[in-house]
Design a protein around this motif. Sequence first.
Motif, PDB file in Angstrom:
ATOM      1  N   GLY A  43       2.559   9.474  10.434  1.00  0.00           N
ATOM      2  CA  GLY A  43       2.060   9.370  11.805  1.00  0.00           C
ATOM      3  C   GLY A  43       0.868   8.451  12.007  1.00  0.00           C
ATOM      4  O   GLY A  43       0.289   8.411  13.085  1.00  0.00           O
ATOM      5  N   PHE A  44       0.468   7.706  10.974  1.00  0.00           N
ATOM      6  CA  PHE A  44      -0.645   6.769  11.154  1.00  0.00           C
ATOM      7  C   PHE A  44      -0.118   5.451  11.718  1.00  0.00           C
ATOM      8  O   PHE A  44       1.010   5.063  11.433  1.00  0.00           O
ATOM      9  CB  PHE A  44      -1.326   6.477   9.802  1.00  0.00           C
ATOM     10  CG  PHE A  44      -2.043   7.657   9.217  1.00  0.00           C
ATOM     11  CD1 PHE A  44      -3.317   7.992   9.647  1.00  0.00           C
ATOM     12  CD2 PHE A  44      -1.446   8.423   8.221  1.00  0.00           C
ATOM     13  CE1 PHE A  44      -3.981   9.077   9.097  1.00  0.00           C
ATOM     14  CE2 PHE A  44      -2.098   9.508   7.672  1.00  0.00           C
ATOM     15  CZ  PHE A  44      -3.369   9.835   8.104  1.00  0.00           C
ATOM     16  N   THR A  45      -0.976   4.760  12.493  1.00  0.00           N
ATOM     17  CA  THR A  45      -0.551   3.444  12.991  1.00  0.00           C
ATOM     18  C   THR A  45      -0.982   2.391  11.967  1.00  0.00           C
ATOM     19  O   THR A  45      -2.035   1.803  12.052  1.00  0.00           O
ATOM     20  CB  THR A  45      -1.183   3.128  14.365  1.00  0.00           C
ATOM     21  OG1 THR A  45      -2.598   3.153  14.229  1.00  0.00           O
ATOM     22  CG2 THR A  45      -0.737   4.087  15.433  1.00  0.00           C
ATOM     23  N   ALA A  46      -0.112   2.218  10.977  1.00  0.00           N
ATOM     24  CA  ALA A  46      -0.440   1.304   9.868  1.00  0.00           C
ATOM     25  C   ALA A  46       0.479   0.097   9.906  1.00  0.00           C
ATOM     26  O   ALA A  46       1.642   0.199  10.296  1.00  0.00           O
ATOM     27  CB  ALA A  46      -0.249   2.035   8.541  1.00  0.00           C
ATOM     28  N   ILE A  47      -0.062  -1.036   9.497  1.00  0.00           N
ATOM     29  CA  ILE A  47       0.714  -2.269   9.540  1.00  0.00           C
ATOM     30  C   ILE A  47       0.402  -3.125   8.300  1.00  0.00           C
ATOM     31  O   ILE A  47      -0.747  -3.210   7.891  1.00  0.00           O
ATOM     32  CB  ILE A  47       0.432  -3.007  10.878  1.00  0.00           C
ATOM     33  CG1 ILE A  47       1.485  -4.046  11.159  1.00  0.00           C
ATOM     34  CG2 ILE A  47      -0.931  -3.615  10.932  1.00  0.00           C
ATOM     35  CD1 ILE A  47       1.649  -4.313  12.622  1.00  0.00           C
ATOM     36  N   PRO A  48       1.462  -3.700   7.666  1.00  0.00           N
ATOM     37  CA  PRO A  48       1.205  -4.468   6.434  1.00  0.00           C
ATOM     38  C   PRO A  48       0.973  -5.960   6.679  1.00  0.00           C
ATOM     39  O   PRO A  48       1.397  -6.494   7.701  1.00  0.00           O
ATOM     40  CB  PRO A  48       2.507  -4.287   5.642  1.00  0.00           C
ATOM     41  CG  PRO A  48       3.550  -4.118   6.699  1.00  0.00           C
ATOM     42  CD  PRO A  48       2.901  -3.541   7.922  1.00  0.00           C
ATOM     43  N   LEU A  49       0.300  -6.597   5.745  1.00  0.00           N
ATOM     44  CA  LEU A  49       0.090  -8.055   5.783  1.00  0.00           C
ATOM     45  C   LEU A  49       0.106  -8.571   4.347  1.00  0.00           C
ATOM     46  O   LEU A  49      -0.804  -8.275   3.580  1.00  0.00           O
ATOM     47  CB  LEU A  49      -1.262  -8.370   6.423  1.00  0.00           C
ATOM     48  CG  LEU A  49      -1.650  -9.848   6.497  1.00  0.00           C
ATOM     49  CD1 LEU A  49      -0.939 -10.534   7.646  1.00  0.00           C
ATOM     50  CD2 LEU A  49      -3.151 -10.019   6.692  1.00  0.00           C
ATOM     51  N   HIS A  50       1.169  -9.265   3.989  1.00  0.00           N
ATOM     52  CA  HIS A  50       1.232  -9.788   2.621  1.00  0.00           C
ATOM     53  C   HIS A  50       2.128 -11.012   2.562  1.00  0.00           C
ATOM     54  O   HIS A  50       2.842 -11.338   3.521  1.00  0.00           O
ATOM     55  CB  HIS A  50       1.712  -8.722   1.646  1.00  0.00           C
ATOM     56  CG  HIS A  50       3.045  -8.124   2.006  1.00  0.00           C
ATOM     57  ND1 HIS A  50       4.210  -8.803   1.828  1.00  0.00           N
ATOM     58  CD2 HIS A  50       3.360  -6.930   2.562  1.00  0.00           C
ATOM     59  CE1 HIS A  50       5.220  -8.039   2.236  1.00  0.00           C
ATOM     60  NE2 HIS A  50       4.727  -6.911   2.699  1.00  0.00           N
TER      61      HIS A  50
ATOM     62  N   ARG B 185       5.037  -0.429   0.700  1.00  0.00           N
ATOM     63  CA  ARG B 185       5.332   0.991   0.450  1.00  0.00           C
ATOM     64  C   ARG B 185       4.279   1.885   1.109  1.00  0.00           C
ATOM     65  O   ARG B 185       4.590   2.845   1.793  1.00  0.00           O
ATOM     66  CB  ARG B 185       5.351   1.248  -1.065  1.00  0.00           C
ATOM     67  CG  ARG B 185       5.682   2.674  -1.466  1.00  0.00           C
ATOM     68  CD  ARG B 185       5.128   3.026  -2.843  1.00  0.00           C
ATOM     69  NE  ARG B 185       3.675   3.129  -2.845  1.00  0.00           N
ATOM     70  CZ  ARG B 185       2.993   4.249  -2.636  1.00  0.00           C
ATOM     71  NH1 ARG B 185       3.633   5.380  -2.434  1.00  0.00           N
ATOM     72  NH2 ARG B 185       1.671   4.243  -2.623  1.00  0.00           N
ATOM     73  N   THR B 186       3.013   1.530   0.919  1.00  0.00           N
ATOM     74  CA  THR B 186       1.945   2.390   1.442  1.00  0.00           C
ATOM     75  C   THR B 186       1.950   2.369   2.975  1.00  0.00           C
ATOM     76  O   THR B 186       1.703   3.391   3.621  1.00  0.00           O
ATOM     77  CB  THR B 186       0.568   1.951   0.880  1.00  0.00           C
ATOM     78  OG1 THR B 186       0.719   1.707  -0.515  1.00  0.00           O
ATOM     79  CG2 THR B 186      -0.475   3.005   1.082  1.00  0.00           C
ATOM     80  N   ALA B 187       2.268   1.200   3.545  1.00  0.00           N
ATOM     81  CA  ALA B 187       2.342   1.133   5.014  1.00  0.00           C
ATOM     82  C   ALA B 187       3.455   2.059   5.513  1.00  0.00           C
ATOM     83  O   ALA B 187       3.261   2.811   6.478  1.00  0.00           O
ATOM     84  CB  ALA B 187       2.597  -0.303   5.455  1.00  0.00           C
ATOM     85  N   LEU B 188       4.603   2.029   4.837  1.00  0.00           N
ATOM     86  CA  LEU B 188       5.721   2.897   5.249  1.00  0.00           C
ATOM     87  C   LEU B 188       5.337   4.370   5.098  1.00  0.00           C
ATOM     88  O   LEU B 188       5.583   5.193   5.978  1.00  0.00           O
ATOM     89  CB  LEU B 188       6.964   2.596   4.408  1.00  0.00           C
ATOM     90  CG  LEU B 188       7.627   1.236   4.652  1.00  0.00           C
ATOM     91  CD1 LEU B 188       8.700   0.955   3.596  1.00  0.00           C
ATOM     92  CD2 LEU B 188       8.227   1.160   6.050  1.00  0.00           C
ATOM     93  N   LEU B 189       4.694   4.673   3.987  1.00  0.00           N
ATOM     94  CA  LEU B 189       4.263   6.050   3.716  1.00  0.00           C
ATOM     95  C   LEU B 189       3.344   6.551   4.834  1.00  0.00           C
ATOM     96  O   LEU B 189       3.543   7.635   5.393  1.00  0.00           O
ATOM     97  CB  LEU B 189       3.522   6.091   2.380  1.00  0.00           C
ATOM     98  CG  LEU B 189       2.800   7.398   2.078  1.00  0.00           C
ATOM     99  CD1 LEU B 189       3.680   8.297   1.235  1.00  0.00           C
ATOM    100  CD2 LEU B 189       1.494   7.149   1.361  1.00  0.00           C
ATOM    101  N   LEU B 190       2.360   5.725   5.189  1.00  0.00           N
ATOM    102  CA  LEU B 190       1.398   6.153   6.206  1.00  0.00           C
ATOM    103  C   LEU B 190       2.068   6.293   7.563  1.00  0.00           C
ATOM    104  O   LEU B 190       1.785   7.214   8.321  1.00  0.00           O
ATOM    105  CB  LEU B 190       0.217   5.174   6.280  1.00  0.00           C
ATOM    106  CG  LEU B 190      -0.684   5.135   5.037  1.00  0.00           C
ATOM    107  CD1 LEU B 190      -1.797   4.106   5.210  1.00  0.00           C
ATOM    108  CD2 LEU B 190      -1.293   6.517   4.763  1.00  0.00           C
ATOM    109  N   ARG B 191       2.993   5.374   7.832  1.00  0.00           N
ATOM    110  CA  ARG B 191       3.709   5.489   9.112  1.00  0.00           C
ATOM    111  C   ARG B 191       4.507   6.779   9.171  1.00  0.00           C
ATOM    112  O   ARG B 191       4.567   7.431  10.202  1.00  0.00           O
ATOM    113  CB  ARG B 191       4.650   4.307   9.279  1.00  0.00           C
ATOM    114  CG  ARG B 191       3.927   3.130   9.867  1.00  0.00           C
ATOM    115  CD  ARG B 191       4.911   2.143  10.346  1.00  0.00           C
ATOM    116  NE  ARG B 191       4.437   0.819  10.038  1.00  0.00           N
ATOM    117  CZ  ARG B 191       5.176  -0.256  10.118  1.00  0.00           C
ATOM    118  NH1 ARG B 191       6.437  -0.173  10.471  1.00  0.00           N
ATOM    119  NH2 ARG B 191       4.672  -1.432   9.856  1.00  0.00           N
ATOM    120  N   ASN B 192       5.122   7.140   8.039  1.00  0.00           N
ATOM    121  CA  ASN B 192       5.879   8.390   8.004  1.00  0.00           C
ATOM    122  C   ASN B 192       4.992   9.596   8.254  1.00  0.00           C
ATOM    123  O   ASN B 192       5.466  10.657   8.641  1.00  0.00           O
ATOM    124  CB  ASN B 192       6.585   8.550   6.648  1.00  0.00           C
ATOM    125  CG  ASN B 192       7.704   7.540   6.498  1.00  0.00           C
ATOM    126  OD1 ASN B 192       8.245   7.080   7.492  1.00  0.00           O
ATOM    127  ND2 ASN B 192       8.034   7.190   5.264  1.00  0.00           N
TER     128      ASN B 192
END
Length: 452
Positions: free
Chosen positions: A288-295, A279-286
Amino acid sequence: MAAGEEEGARTGTGTESEAAVEELRSFKDLGVTDVLCEACDQLGWKVPTKIQVEAIPVALQGRDVIGLAETGSGKTGAFALPILQALLETPQRLFALVLTPTRELAFQISEQFEALGSSIGVQTTVIVGGIDTMSQSLALAKKPHVIIATPGRLVDHLENTKGFNLRALKFLVMDEADRILNMDFETEVDKILKVIPRDRKTFLFSATMTKKVQKLQRAALKNPVKCAVSSKYQTVEKLQQYYIFIPSKFKDSYLVYILNELAGNSFMIFCSTCNNTQRTALLLRNLGFTAIPLHGQMSQNKRLGSLNKFKAKARSILLATDVASRGLDIPHVDVVINFDIPTHSKDYIHRVGRTARAGRSGKSITFVTQYDVELFQRIEHLIGKKLPAFPMQEEEVMMLTERVAEAQRIARMELREQGEKKRSRNDDDDTEEAIGVRNKVAGGKKKKRKTF
Ligand code: AMP
């Protein structure tokens, strides 16, 4: 002497080891052969790390070793160099086995073996879950020199892959033994110990010496030498640690504020669940941050893909659960954010250990909400110091709330869509959870492993 009856006396404290580092300035001084010294040099390893100073000479003397050291200490080199040196002296296929708790670690260890051993033509194979067994069987048929494996999948091959056995093995490494045992791999480790020769060298590395690790040590090591390099729960000096005390409902806005304030850095953000990571990765991408999840609910390929993109600096923000908090070699993290406070204080040390590595400086910021005060106090108690508050302009944070709320709404929608797609495709069958379920269905006695 009975296995594990006596423990060698060489337990180095931090200070003793520092003195040793002063004295022993090169790998050559430790007894490492020229061709491997050159390999270290090519990797930019100018001087051995403390654990290498402690462990390499005794390992080269042919002793079993217990290394109390964490990832980041250079422990892989500490066991890989003596193994490669022994391999040079008596070349043999299926020479060494390294057991490690996670797939990511297995790939990292294999990379280090290959980098150190490229000039001597060492062949390694990684045997981990989530990857097609047929190609692994073919790789094993070629009899590599070193196998790096997670215990579960290795046992599968030992039981089901025709022609594969480890009866000639000379070295066994149990890396991160505490985690291997905590992840319920005890039965698998026992099975492996039963089918490898008793006449072998064994190295056991662990961040902590738990009761289970002691039991394993007694069962698997002979007259080992103990090498410990740092007192337990230290955080490094070049790490600036902060906290922020904020209302839980504004966590996202504060996160965005900090990412803006510290723009230009690389971040590792820890969340407590797979769902919140996603969720937080999607939020940050929305936003404009270049965020990527790992889980742990991502497929193996996606996890490796995320890690590689972050390592290659194609993404500046890696959001992870604790599966990524230990063990991963990500050298350039500038800032660690504990977005969700760790429930186990020891995880704090492992998380913040992702930054300020190898003499570089780094920051960590821990989010403390009204619900986290007690956990935070436990962390301060563990590390033995009071942390300062990270300076913030509250008004500026509040100005972000509207944009953040919109991004949250979109992220929730995307998360729902992803969930629906996944359910309809039913394509998540290589998650750890699904593997656990499959093992159960297959009639195995394994407990279902937790997915983080
Ligand atoms: P490890 O604790 O084995 O995961 O190692 C952590 C990192 O330290 C890896 O990136 C290694 O390449 C690096 N490393 C290991 N030994 C040395 C050394 N003697 N000098 C500099 N870097 C090292």
